[in-house]
Design a protein around this motif. Structure first.
Motif, PDB file in Angstrom:
ATOM      1  N   ASP A 126      45.873  11.821  38.143  1.00  0.00           N
ATOM      2  CA  ASP A 126      46.545  13.293  39.054  1.00  0.00           C
ATOM      3  C   ASP A 126      47.389  12.048  40.722  1.00  0.00           C
ATOM      4  OD1 ASP A 126      46.166  15.177  36.871  1.00  0.00           O
ATOM      5  OD2 ASP A 126      43.821  15.628  37.958  1.00  0.00           O
ATOM      6  N   ALA A 127      45.796  11.732  40.461  1.00  0.00           N
ATOM      7  CA  ALA A 127      46.460  10.710  41.908  1.00  0.00           C
ATOM      8  C   ALA A 127      47.826  10.087  42.408  1.00  0.00           C
ATOM      9  CB  ALA A 127      45.943   9.814  42.306  1.00  0.00           C
ATOM     10  N   ILE A 128      47.737   9.401  40.754  1.00  0.00           N
ATOM     11  CA  ILE A 128      49.810   8.801  40.936  1.00  0.00           C
ATOM     12  C   ILE A 128      50.534  10.195  40.813  1.00  0.00           C
ATOM     13  CG2 ILE A 128      50.853   7.468  39.470  1.00  0.00           C
ATOM     14  CD1 ILE A 128      49.034   5.681  40.510  1.00  0.00           C
ATOM     15  N   PRO A 178      42.335  14.086  43.132  1.00  0.00           N
ATOM     16  CA  PRO A 178      41.448  15.217  43.763  1.00  0.00           C
ATOM     17  C   PRO A 178      39.949  15.373  44.097  1.00  0.00           C
ATOM     18  CG  PRO A 178      42.748  15.143  42.077  1.00  0.00           C
ATOM     19  CD  PRO A 178      42.526  14.263  42.129  1.00  0.00           C
ATOM     20  N   GLN A 179      39.960  16.598  44.540  1.00  0.00           N
ATOM     21  CA  GLN A 179      38.461  16.617  44.780  1.00  0.00           C
ATOM     22  C   GLN A 179      37.542  16.381  43.330  1.00  0.00           C
ATOM     23  OE1 GLN A 179      35.873  17.960  47.020  1.00  0.00           O
ATOM     24  NE2 GLN A 179      37.059  17.861  49.024  1.00  0.00           N
ATOM     25  N   ASN A 180      36.211  16.199  43.522  1.00  0.00           N
ATOM     26  CA  ASN A 180      36.071  16.146  42.291  1.00  0.00           C
ATOM     27  C   ASN A 180      34.456  15.866  41.916  1.00  0.00           C
ATOM     28  OD1 ASN A 180      34.750  12.955  41.832  1.00  0.00           O
ATOM     29  ND2 ASN A 180      36.923  13.547  43.079  1.00  0.00           N
ATOM     30  N   LEU A 213      32.684  11.739  41.338  1.00  0.00           N
ATOM     31  CA  LEU A 213      32.893  10.472  41.893  1.00  0.00           C
ATOM     32  C   LEU A 213      31.531   9.913  43.123  1.00  0.00           C
ATOM     33  CD1 LEU A 213      36.417   9.241  42.301  1.00  0.00           C
ATOM     34  CD2 LEU A 213      34.475   7.800  40.622  1.00  0.00           C
ATOM     35  N   GLU A 214      30.976   9.331  43.356  1.00  0.00           N
ATOM     36  CA  GLU A 214      30.690   9.051  44.555  1.00  0.00           C
ATOM     37  C   GLU A 214      31.096   8.248  45.704  1.00  0.00           C
ATOM     38  OE1 GLU A 214      26.290   8.042  44.289  1.00  0.00           O
ATOM     39  OE2 GLU A 214      26.818   5.778  44.777  1.00  0.00           O
ATOM     40  N   LYS A 215      31.701   6.961  45.067  1.00  0.00           N
ATOM     41  CA  LYS A 215      32.618   6.455  46.999  1.00  0.00           C
ATOM     42  C   LYS A 215      33.663   5.955  45.484  1.00  0.00           C
ATOM     43  CE  LYS A 215      30.177   2.744  47.163  1.00  0.00           C
ATOM     44  NZ  LYS A 215      28.448   2.484  47.671  1.00  0.00           N
ATOM     45  N   ALA A 216      35.247   5.544  46.417  1.00  0.00           N
ATOM     46  CA  ALA A 216      35.943   4.813  45.812  1.00  0.00           C
ATOM     47  C   ALA A 216      35.904   3.686  47.009  1.00  0.00           C
ATOM     48  CB  ALA A 216      36.788   6.167  45.833  1.00  0.00           C
ATOM     49  N   GLU A 217      36.291   3.128  46.439  1.00  0.00           N
ATOM     50  CA  GLU A 217      36.821   1.802  48.237  1.00  0.00           C
ATOM     51  C   GLU A 217      37.358   0.417  47.493  1.00  0.00           C
ATOM     52  OE1 GLU A 217      32.246   0.884  49.809  1.00  0.00           O
ATOM     53  OE2 GLU A 217      32.381  -0.113  48.375  1.00  0.00           O
TER      54      GLU A 217
END
Ligand code: ARG
Length: 580
Positions: A11-13, A71-73, A76-80
């Protein structure tokens, strides 16, 4: 979890393409790895590094844009961003707990069924019946069986085919030998097919007269002569029942009904040749009927023939396989044909598959795949041989496995009776041989080493079977008092988290095993699971835990571990033991 994250990234892509950051026609292959070091999160991707160039951007900047477009979800707790532009993802604990609960509630450990259900025809074991099964027949039977079990578990329709060789020229020699024995000695000699074969071969080599009779008998047999068929049937019966004994001991699910012998295609072979002739694929070369395909050339670029009929009119291995491939699609309804056969036959299968399509023996969207495997080697690095230098009969090898397992068990303290130990030794011995094979990469050769497979240390059957009994013993001690199955998972200790993370990977691993026909992925997974359980068990008290919420959660983790181990082993064709 992995699929959900892949979806988020897809989705992000899509979003950054819409924003014009990335060309709309750029193909993107989303790859997610599991970092070894947990401080790097649960998943990592090099997507930004791969796409920086087409995006005409630098990887770190692109990584930021990708993260922003996710997208909002609640997954995930975090993406770094890490290093030159990797993205590390940490999964939210709620998700992890939710997955554990889903596994806990599911009879199939929350393993998703395949999206596209297929009818899969799986060719495995398929020994030649002239001789008894030997060590070289181990891999096809075991790996083919494990893959069949996994395919069935994923909801595919599996049709097993044991393409036994019962029709070659060797049978002339065997029949010639048989006709010279009276009933009694025939029965005696047939009780050991290996010596029977050797005796026949000896006479074939020594006597011209015998050799001629042998040749005469094959021709007669193949043209349906009653007398020959009777002798031949007698031999085949004995040989097939030997095979069945081995399958039963190995826990390989093949039955007599799965045997579709080469001879069963005999009537179809003239039609195969006719069909190739109509398609103008046939060329006569030194009296033999051949097909030359542009795809297959020898070392010097010379054309390579596929011989389908010999000068004298006899048919070949390839001819039968063409008839079989047609049967598997058209009669059995297979849309995926798997073959578990020695890697040394890979050219044969490439040729058969290409020719079958070209000639229309198979049509449409049908997948054919040869899953080759390496050779079983001795410690000397040469193909495995028995002590006297001959081939090792599989039945003898399994006897030895059971003997060795018994002595392994006797070295341990145990409150088991002699008889119980013997029963258990059978399971441990056979499982050790199977597991040693399954746990190696299918495509490599491996060294058959009793000491490495029959030990409680390392990635072995005894280790895993023992690990299972250990988890089980917790519930034996718990007895009837039970615990609250409805309790929530609590994951405070890092060992609990590590165990939980491994448990929820089960779905992914089972699918991988099916996709690649590589059971060793599952072995590695189970070994890792048992290891994590053991770290957890040492650090985190269960039955003595006073906090009831934690105690219940730990019992649930233990239950889930036991169920996953036993489900995983069952998919490999290995039964579990309650005690050891
Ligand atoms: N009988 C053959 C052998 O022992 C293997 C048969 C494999 N299956 C097939 N459809 N060709 O080498």
């Amino acid at each position: 979890m992995k699929e959900q994250l892949e979806q988020l990234l897809a989705d992000a892509i899509g979003q950054i393409k819409a924003d014009g950051v990335l060309p709309a026609d750029q193909t993107v292959n989303i790859q997610l790895d599991r970092p070894r070091d947990k401080s790097h999160g649960d998943f990592a991707t090099n997507l930004a590094l791969m796409l920086a160039k087409p995006a005409k951007s630098n990887p770190r900047q692109l990584a930021e844009q990708i993260i922003a477009a996710i997208p909002q979800n609640t997954l995930l707790e975090k993406a770094e961003i890490a290093g030159p532009g990797f993205i590390n993802f940490s999964i939210a604990q709620d998700q992890l707990k939710g997955q554990l609960q889903a596994m806990y509630d599911s009879k199939r450990m929350a393993v998703a069924e395949a999206e596209n259900k297929r009818t899969i025809v799986i060719d495995y074991s398929s020994p030649n019946l002239a001789k008894e099964m030997h060590v070289g027949h181990l891999r096809s039977a075991i790996i083919g069986d494990a893959t069949s079990r996994v395919a069935e578990f994923l909801g595919h329709k599996v049709i097993r085919q044991n393409h036994v060789g019962d029709w070659g020229t060797q049978f002339g020699m065997l029949l010639a030998h048989m006709e010279q024995l009276d009933n009694q000695s025939a029965e005696y000699e047939l009780s050991n097919l290996e010596t029977f074969y050797k005796a026949a071969k000896q006479r074939f080599d020594d006597s011209e007269e015998f050799a001629n009779r042998a040749r005469e008998l094959v021709v007669k047999l193949q043209s349906g002569d009653d007398y020959c068929l009777r002798l031949w049937n007698q031999f085949i019966e004995v040989s097939l029942s030997h095979c069945q004994e081995v399958y039963d001991r190995l826990g390989v699910k093949l039955t007599r009904d799965d045997a579709m012998a080469e001879s069963a295609y005999n009537d179809k072979l003239p039609g195969v040749i006719e069909h190739l002739r109509e398609k103008q694929l046939l060329v006569e070369d030194q009296g033999a009927q051949c097909v030359f395909l542009d795809e297959f050339k020898g070392k010097e670029g010379e054309p390579l023939p596929i011989i389908v009929q010999k000068k004298g009119g006899g048919y070949l291995y390839a001819t039968t396989d063409l008839a079989a491939i047609e049967y598997r699609q058209k009669q059995l309804g297979g849309d995926y044909l798997m073959y578990f056969v020695d890697a040394r036959q890979s050219l044969h299968f490439e040729q058969i598959f290409t020719l079958a399509r070209k000639a229309g023996f198979i049509e449409g969207d049908i997948r054919t795949e040869h899953f080759g495997f390496g050779t079983v080697m001795g410690r000397d690095g040469k193909p495995y041989k028995s002590r006297d230098g001959g081939v090792t009969k599989l039945a003898d090898l399994l006897d030895e496995a059971e003997r060795r397992a018994l002595s392994l068990l006797q070295q341990k303290d145990s409150d088991l009776s002699e008889q119980q130990q013997q029963q258990i030794a059978k399971v441990v011995g056979i499982s050790s041989v199977k597991y040693a094979d399954l746990s190696k990469n299918r495509t490599s050769d491996y060294i058959f080493d009793w000491d490495l497979m029959l030990t409680f240390e390392g990635n072995t059957a005894p280790y895993l079977l023992y690990a299972y009994t250990r988890v089980n013993s917790i519930f034996n001690r718990l007895g009837d008092s039970g615990f609250d199955q409805g309790a929530e998972f609590v994951l405070n200790d890092e060992r609990e988290v590590a165990l939980a993370n491994q448990l929820v990977r089960f779905n992914e691993v089972v699918h991988q095993v099916y996709d690649k026909a590589m059971p060793h992925f599952l072995c590695g997974y189970l070994f890792d699971l048992a290891g994590r359980f053991s770290s957890f068990y040492e650090a985190c008290p269960i039955l003595n835990q006073e906090d009831l919420a934690i105690r219940n959660s730990r019992l649930k983790l233990a239950r889930l571990t036991a169920n996953t181990l036993s489900q995983g082993l069952e998919l490999l064709g290995i039964p579990t033991l309650e005690k050891m």
